[in-house]
Enzyme design. Structure first.
Site, mmCIF file in Angstrom:
data_model
loop_
_atom_site.group_PDB
_atom_site.id
_atom_site.type_symbol
_atom_site.label_atom_id
_atom_site.label_comp_id
_atom_site.label_asym_id
_atom_site.label_seq_id
_atom_site.Cartn_x
_atom_site.Cartn_y
_atom_site.Cartn_z
ATOM 1 N N ASP A 25 58.982 -5.138 70.810
ATOM 2 C CA ASP A 25 59.689 -4.408 69.750
ATOM 3 C C ASP A 25 58.999 -3.053 69.507
ATOM 4 O O ASP A 25 58.515 -2.799 68.409
ATOM 5 C CB ASP A 25 59.746 -5.234 68.451
ATOM 6 C CG ASP A 25 58.378 -5.542 67.851
ATOM 7 O OD1 ASP A 25 57.385 -5.604 68.612
ATOM 8 O OD2 ASP A 25 58.286 -5.711 66.616
ATOM 9 N N HIS A 39 46.594 -5.084 67.838
ATOM 10 C CA HIS A 39 47.342 -6.351 67.926
ATOM 11 C C HIS A 39 47.910 -6.560 69.338
ATOM 12 O O HIS A 39 47.464 -7.422 70.079
ATOM 13 C CB HIS A 39 48.488 -6.360 66.918
ATOM 14 C CG HIS A 39 48.059 -6.287 65.485
ATOM 15 N ND1 HIS A 39 47.268 -7.237 64.899
ATOM 16 C CD2 HIS A 39 48.328 -5.377 64.513
ATOM 17 C CE1 HIS A 39 47.059 -6.932 63.625
ATOM 18 N NE2 HIS A 39 47.693 -5.806 63.371
HETATM 19 C C1 BDR Z 1 52.515 -7.434 65.098
HETATM 20 O O1 BDR Z 1 53.522 -6.933 64.220
HETATM 21 C C2 BDR Z 1 54.004 -5.700 64.675
HETATM 22 O O2 BDR Z 1 54.056 -4.778 63.631
HETATM 23 C C3 BDR Z 1 53.062 -5.222 65.736
HETATM 24 O O3 BDR Z 1 53.744 -4.482 66.735
HETATM 25 C C4 BDR Z 1 52.468 -6.491 66.291
HETATM 26 O O4 BDR Z 1 53.269 -7.014 67.318
HETATM 27 C C5 BDR Z 1 51.198 -7.537 64.348
HETATM 28 O O5 BDR Z 1 51.316 -8.409 63.278
HETATM 29 CA CA CA Z 2 54.950 -5.664 68.442
#
Ligand code: BDR
Ligand code: CA
Length: 344
Positions: free
Chosen positions: A38, A269
């Site tokens: 995403d 992340h």
């Molecule tokens: C996840 O949430 C999204 O905002 C980031 O892309 C990552 O995949 C982290 O909690």
């Molecule tokens: Ca993500």
């Protein structure tokens, strides 16, 4: 939990796709990886990192809502492939809504209104493949049974959709790696839930309940891995299309972390999942059965059963497969690997 040896041959998928760049020669030992995503600033970093890693052969991108709506994340997926000169890689469009509810909506304060930190990129020209994401995931793993890693960087709706419509996908995939969840630490979207899982808890409970080799790279480790302000500056100054794009995309994301977490840096992340594929020894995992809460104020919480996993297990966890839950990480090693790959 199903554990199998990993053959790293190239996956073959022949979609109908407009291709502007020829596929570069791939190392015969590169691991085929399908990325569901995403994008998303940290998704962008993860995808560019994967594309800069000869150990990985990115065989396709599938898109999903999360950081932005699916039409926006699809456009961003193409922008990233253009940036890396890899428009030969097929993109399949995923679902617009979770399997049981409506999309919670974008997070422009984190990822910008365009999902890429308000980078104002030009509109890409490429077209997605005809197959939707769930079909594309199935067909890709079916073309190379037991070889393809499916990596999710957003809500796992497409993967749940694929399991529901094509149950044999569970046996055809090599392994699944999920960025999402929080086993022993608080959430980041709510006090109890991580953002990706919070966006579709029903899908996550299905995916963590399937009998395949699955690893959860959640907040337990990704919030330990910070890319420092100095490292961010070096990546943004790198004289490459990747450096140029990230110089536009990262600043808003960076200011979000400064404002909310009080750090000069960003949590890695999604890039941590690529690091997990490249260097699993940098991570500690625990084999736990997992349930995902779908009700009430802890909706979206990933609950491991840390106790008995036999018949003494509470009913909700009984007969659930084991999930490799990452709980420890060599944060310096992972942050260094991310910087090295993004400045190649
Ligand atoms: C996840 O949430 C999204 O905002 C980031 O892309 C990552 O995949 C982290 O909690
Ligand atoms: Ca993500």
């Amino acid at each position: 939990m199903r554990l199998r040896p990993v053959p790293w041959q190239r996956a073959m998928y022949s979609p109908t796709v407009t291709s502007q760049n020829p596929a570069p020669p791939s190392s015969s030992s590169a691991r085929p990886v399908l990325i569901d995503t995403d994008p998303g600033v940290d998704d962008a970093m993860a995808i560019l990192m994967a594309l800069a890693s000869p150990e990985l052969d990115v065989v396709g991108l599938t898109t999903i809502f999360g950081n932005a709506a699916t039409d926006v994340t699809t456009r961003n997926a193409f922008s990233l492939l253009e940036t890396a000169g890899r428009t030969d890689i097929p993109v399949a469009v995923g679902r617009s809504n979770p399997i049981a509810t409506d999309y919670l909506g974008p997070v422009p304060q984190v990822h910008g209104t365009d999902g890429l930190g308000n980078a104002s990129l030009h509109a890409p020209q490429e077209q997605p493949v005809e197959a939707d994401a769930a079909t594309f995931i199935h067909d890709t793993v079916a073309a190379s049974p037991g070889e393809v890693t499916v990596l999710t960087l957003g809500p796992v709706t497409n993967l749940a959709d694929s399991i529901t419509r094509f149950p044999d996908v569970v046996d055809l995939v090599d392994r699944v790696v999920v960025m999402g969840g929080n086993a022993l630490v608080p959430g980041n979207a709510t006090p109890t839930a991580e953002a990706n899982i919070n966006n579709d808890p029903e899908a996550a409970d299905l995916v963590f309940g399937a009998d395949w080799d699955i690893t959860m790279v959640g907040l337990d480790v990704t919030q330990q891995v910070t890319l420092s302000g100095a490292a961010i500056e070096r990546i943004m100054a790198h004289p490459s299309p990747t450096g140029t794009l990230l110089a536009k995309a990262i600043p808003l994301y960076r200011s979000f972390f400064e404002a909310t977490n009080g750090i000069d840096g960003i949590y890695l992340h999604d890039p941590s999942t690529i690091a997990y594929l490249l260097d699993p020894a940098a991570f500690t995992t625990n084999p736990w059965p997992l349930r995902v809460e779908t009700e009430g104020f802890s909706r979206g919480k990933t609950w491991p059963n840390l106790g008995d996993t036999d018949d003494a297990s509470p009913p909700a966890w009984r007969d659930r497969p084991l999930v490799n839950v990452c709980t420890g990480v060599d944060a310096i090693q992972v942050a260094g690997l991310v910087e090295e790959r993004l400045t190649r």
